[in-house]
Design a protein around this motif. Structure first.
Motif, PDB file in Angstrom:
ATOM      1  N   LEU A 108       0.830  -1.212   0.000  1.00 44.79           N
ATOM      2  CA  LEU A 108       0.000   0.000   0.000  1.00 44.79           C
ATOM      3  C   LEU A 108       0.857   1.252   0.000  1.00 44.79           C
ATOM      4  O   LEU A 108       0.556   2.229  -0.691  1.00 44.79           O
ATOM      5  CB  LEU A 108      -0.930   0.004   1.219  1.00 44.79           C
ATOM      6  CG  LEU A 108      -2.119  -0.943   1.165  1.00 44.79           C
ATOM      7  CD1 LEU A 108      -2.821  -0.991   2.505  1.00 44.79           C
ATOM      8  CD2 LEU A 108      -3.069  -0.526   0.073  1.00 44.79           C
ATOM      9  N   ARG A 109       1.937   1.243   0.781  1.00 46.53           N
ATOM     10  CA  ARG A 109       2.814   2.403   0.844  1.00 46.53           C
ATOM     11  C   ARG A 109       3.458   2.676  -0.514  1.00 46.53           C
ATOM     12  O   ARG A 109       3.573   3.819  -0.942  1.00 46.53           O
ATOM     13  CB  ARG A 109       3.887   2.200   1.912  1.00 46.53           C
ATOM     14  CG  ARG A 109       4.733   3.434   2.139  1.00 46.53           C
ATOM     15  CD  ARG A 109       5.722   3.249   3.268  1.00 46.53           C
ATOM     16  NE  ARG A 109       5.007   3.158   4.537  1.00 46.53           N
ATOM     17  CZ  ARG A 109       5.117   2.144   5.381  1.00 46.53           C
ATOM     18  NH1 ARG A 109       5.909   1.140   5.124  1.00 46.53           N
ATOM     19  NH2 ARG A 109       4.444   2.144   6.510  1.00 46.53           N
ATOM     20  N   LYS A 110       3.861   1.614  -1.211  1.00 44.47           N
ATOM     21  CA  LYS A 110       4.465   1.792  -2.536  1.00 44.47           C
ATOM     22  C   LYS A 110       3.455   2.326  -3.538  1.00 44.47           C
ATOM     23  O   LYS A 110       3.772   3.216  -4.334  1.00 44.47           O
ATOM     24  CB  LYS A 110       5.044   0.470  -3.033  1.00 44.47           C
ATOM     25  CG  LYS A 110       6.319   0.078  -2.353  1.00 44.47           C
ATOM     26  CD  LYS A 110       6.821  -1.245  -2.881  1.00 44.47           C
ATOM     27  CE  LYS A 110       8.029  -1.717  -2.103  1.00 44.47           C
ATOM     28  NZ  LYS A 110       8.480  -3.046  -2.546  1.00 44.47           N
ATOM     29  N   SER A 111       2.235   1.793  -3.526  1.00 41.57           N
ATOM     30  CA  SER A 111       1.241   2.239  -4.498  1.00 41.57           C
ATOM     31  C   SER A 111       0.801   3.673  -4.226  1.00 41.57           C
ATOM     32  O   SER A 111       0.606   4.454  -5.156  1.00 41.57           O
ATOM     33  CB  SER A 111       0.040   1.301  -4.510  1.00 41.57           C
ATOM     34  OG  SER A 111      -0.645   1.383  -3.286  1.00 41.57           O
ATOM     35  N   VAL A 112       0.648   4.038  -2.963  1.00 47.51           N
ATOM     36  CA  VAL A 112       0.278   5.416  -2.630  1.00 47.51           C
ATOM     37  C   VAL A 112       1.445   6.351  -2.920  1.00 47.51           C
ATOM     38  O   VAL A 112       1.266   7.462  -3.404  1.00 47.51           O
ATOM     39  CB  VAL A 112      -0.173   5.513  -1.154  1.00 47.51           C
ATOM     40  CG1 VAL A 112      -0.315   6.948  -0.716  1.00 47.51           C
ATOM     41  CG2 VAL A 112      -1.484   4.785  -0.974  1.00 47.51           C
ATOM     42  N   GLY A 113       2.661   5.889  -2.665  1.00 46.61           N
ATOM     43  CA  GLY A 113       3.845   6.707  -2.939  1.00 46.61           C
ATOM     44  C   GLY A 113       4.000   7.032  -4.415  1.00 46.61           C
ATOM     45  O   GLY A 113       4.421   8.113  -4.791  1.00 46.61           O
ATOM     46  N   ARG A 114       3.623   6.077  -5.280  1.00 48.96           N
ATOM     47  CA  ARG A 114       3.707   6.333  -6.723  1.00 48.96           C
ATOM     48  C   ARG A 114       2.702   7.396  -7.149  1.00 48.96           C
ATOM     49  O   ARG A 114       2.966   8.192  -8.033  1.00 48.96           O
ATOM     50  CB  ARG A 114       3.432   5.040  -7.485  1.00 48.96           C
ATOM     51  CG  ARG A 114       4.695   4.400  -7.982  1.00 48.96           C
ATOM     52  CD  ARG A 114       4.415   3.211  -8.863  1.00 48.96           C
ATOM     53  NE  ARG A 114       4.703   2.022  -8.079  1.00 48.96           N
ATOM     54  CZ  ARG A 114       3.869   1.020  -7.881  1.00 48.96           C
ATOM     55  NH1 ARG A 114       2.680   1.040  -8.420  1.00 48.96           N
ATOM     56  NH2 ARG A 114       4.200  -0.001  -7.153  1.00 48.96           N
ATOM     57  N   ARG A 115       1.545   7.401  -6.515  1.00 48.72           N
ATOM     58  CA  ARG A 115       0.519   8.378  -6.896  1.00 48.72           C
ATOM     59  C   ARG A 115       0.834   9.776  -6.384  1.00 48.72           C
ATOM     60  O   ARG A 115       0.371  10.754  -6.941  1.00 48.72           O
ATOM     61  CB  ARG A 115      -0.839   7.950  -6.356  1.00 48.72           C
ATOM     62  CG  ARG A 115      -1.362   6.739  -7.051  1.00 48.72           C
ATOM     63  CD  ARG A 115      -2.712   6.379  -6.560  1.00 48.72           C
ATOM     64  NE  ARG A 115      -3.144   5.144  -7.185  1.00 48.72           N
ATOM     65  CZ  ARG A 115      -4.264   4.541  -6.906  1.00 48.72           C
ATOM     66  NH1 ARG A 115      -5.065   5.056  -6.013  1.00 48.72           N
ATOM     67  NH2 ARG A 115      -4.579   3.434  -7.504  1.00 48.72           N
ATOM     68  N   LEU A 116       1.596   9.882  -5.303  1.00 54.32           N
ATOM     69  CA  LEU A 116       1.873  11.182  -4.705  1.00 54.32           C
ATOM     70  C   LEU A 116       3.265  11.706  -5.037  1.00 54.32           C
ATOM     71  O   LEU A 116       3.768  12.566  -4.344  1.00 54.32           O
ATOM     72  CB  LEU A 116       1.718  11.093  -3.181  1.00 54.32           C
ATOM     73  CG  LEU A 116       0.323  10.804  -2.659  1.00 54.32           C
ATOM     74  CD1 LEU A 116       0.336  10.723  -1.145  1.00 54.32           C
ATOM     75  CD2 LEU A 116      -0.649  11.854  -3.115  1.00 54.32           C
ATOM     76  N   THR A 117       3.901  11.211  -6.098  1.00 57.52           N
ATOM     77  CA  THR A 117       5.263  11.658  -6.397  1.00 57.52           C
ATOM     78  C   THR A 117       5.305  13.121  -6.797  1.00 57.52           C
ATOM     79  O   THR A 117       6.275  13.804  -6.524  1.00 57.52           O
ATOM     80  CB  THR A 117       5.878  10.810  -7.522  1.00 57.52           C
ATOM     81  OG1 THR A 117       4.986  10.818  -8.641  1.00 57.52           O
ATOM     82  CG2 THR A 117       6.140   9.397  -7.051  1.00 57.52           C
ATOM     83  N   GLY A 118       4.273  13.646  -7.428  1.00 57.55           N
ATOM     84  CA  GLY A 118       4.280  15.039  -7.844  1.00 57.55           C
ATOM     85  C   GLY A 118       3.860  16.005  -6.754  1.00 57.55           C
ATOM     86  O   GLY A 118       3.928  17.211  -6.923  1.00 57.55           O
ATOM     87  N   TYR A 119       3.428  15.497  -5.618  1.00 53.61           N
ATOM     88  CA  TYR A 119       2.937  16.366  -4.551  1.00 53.61           C
ATOM     89  C   TYR A 119       4.089  16.750  -3.650  1.00 53.61           C
ATOM     90  O   TYR A 119       4.764  15.915  -3.092  1.00 53.61           O
ATOM     91  CB  TYR A 119       1.874  15.642  -3.726  1.00 53.61           C
ATOM     92  CG  TYR A 119       1.425  16.418  -2.518  1.00 53.61           C
ATOM     93  CD1 TYR A 119       0.628  17.537  -2.667  1.00 53.61           C
ATOM     94  CD2 TYR A 119       1.823  16.053  -1.251  1.00 53.61           C
ATOM     95  CE1 TYR A 119       0.219  18.259  -1.574  1.00 53.61           C
ATOM     96  CE2 TYR A 119       1.422  16.765  -0.148  1.00 53.61           C
ATOM     97  CZ  TYR A 119       0.621  17.868  -0.323  1.00 53.61           C
ATOM     98  OH  TYR A 119       0.222  18.589   0.766  1.00 53.61           O
ATOM     99  N   ALA A 120       4.322  18.039  -3.537  1.00 55.71           N
ATOM    100  CA  ALA A 120       5.344  18.539  -2.626  1.00 55.71           C
ATOM    101  C   ALA A 120       4.823  19.828  -2.013  1.00 55.71           C
ATOM    102  O   ALA A 120       4.669  20.834  -2.702  1.00 55.71           O
ATOM    103  CB  ALA A 120       6.644  18.804  -3.371  1.00 55.71           C
ATOM    104  N   PRO A 121       4.476  19.811  -0.729  1.00 56.96           N
ATOM    105  CA  PRO A 121       3.953  21.031  -0.122  1.00 56.96           C
ATOM    106  C   PRO A 121       5.027  22.108  -0.068  1.00 56.96           C
ATOM    107  O   PRO A 121       6.201  21.826   0.159  1.00 56.96           O
ATOM    108  CB  PRO A 121       3.537  20.580   1.276  1.00 56.96           C
ATOM    109  CG  PRO A 121       4.293  19.336   1.534  1.00 56.96           C
ATOM    110  CD  PRO A 121       4.556  18.706   0.198  1.00 56.96           C
ATOM    111  N   GLY A 122       4.614  23.335  -0.285  1.00 55.45           N
ATOM    112  CA  GLY A 122       5.539  24.454  -0.281  1.00 55.45           C
ATOM    113  C   GLY A 122       5.833  24.942   1.124  1.00 55.45           C
ATOM    114  O   GLY A 122       5.413  24.352   2.111  1.00 55.45           O
TER     115      GLY A 122
END
Length: 186
Positions: A131-145
């Motif tokens: 689950l961590r790997k699959s969620v991590g792949r979906r959130l790769t573009g998310y980076a809070p400022g």
């Protein structure tokens, strides 16, 4: 002036509801109906006290898991504040983040057998890693400022895109005395 009301310009259609917003209530209703049906099925086969015991055990186990994950997160926070340069390493036997562990505990606390099964999947180490790997792949573009972006986003936006700046003036407090000139005797 009304806040929250969107002004419509001629020729422009209001934005439509997204697919997730349209089907989420239906999915939640289907989940609840399925949970109740499964609980009634188990109650018919094993008895009402068994179902009650399962629900109470789920709440107790979920609260224990959430408490343990919260304590672990608090210990990591205090450790990182004591040594500001280095990030704390996870303890032996744990894989780092507590988000899936807390989600698993919360799902265990929600009454129902499907939510218990999903919670156990979040707690079981091999499925938690998947689950961590699959969620991590979906959130790769998310980076809070930085924190400044949060304040930038917190300002009021009107429907036409203009930003309304302002300040709060409290009328219930007396004004502060001015000290920029000579004081007159009273």
């Amino acid at each position: 002036m009304t806040f929250g009301a969107q002004q419509q310009t001629p020729g422009k259609r209001p934005p439509g509801r997204g697919r997730a917003r349209r089907f989420l209530p239906l999915a939640v209703a289907a989940w609840v109906v399925l949970e109740v049906w499964l609980l009634l099925l188990v109650a018919g086969a094993a008895g009402g006290l068994t179902v009650l015991a399962l629900l109470v055990a789920g709440v107790v186990a979920g609260s224990y898991v959430i408490k343990r994950a919260g304590r672990r997160a608090w210990q990591r926070l205090t450790q990182s504040l004591q040594t500001p340069g280095a990030a704390p390493a996870p303890a032996p036997g744990e894989s780092g983040g507590n988000a899936l562990t807390m989600l698993g505990g919360l799902l265990l606390m929600v009454p129902g057998l499907l939510s218990d099964a999903a919670g156990l999947l979040c707690l079981f180490p091999p499925t938690r890693a998947l689950l961590r790997k699959s969620v991590g792949r979906r959130l790769t573009g998310y980076a809070p400022g930085p924190l400044g972006d949060a304040f930038q986003q917190a300002r009021m936006h009107q429907a036409d895109g203009k930003v309304v700046q302002g300040e709060v003036i409290r009328e219930d407090e007396p004004p502060a005395p001015r000290r920029d000139g000579p004081q007159l005797p009273r």
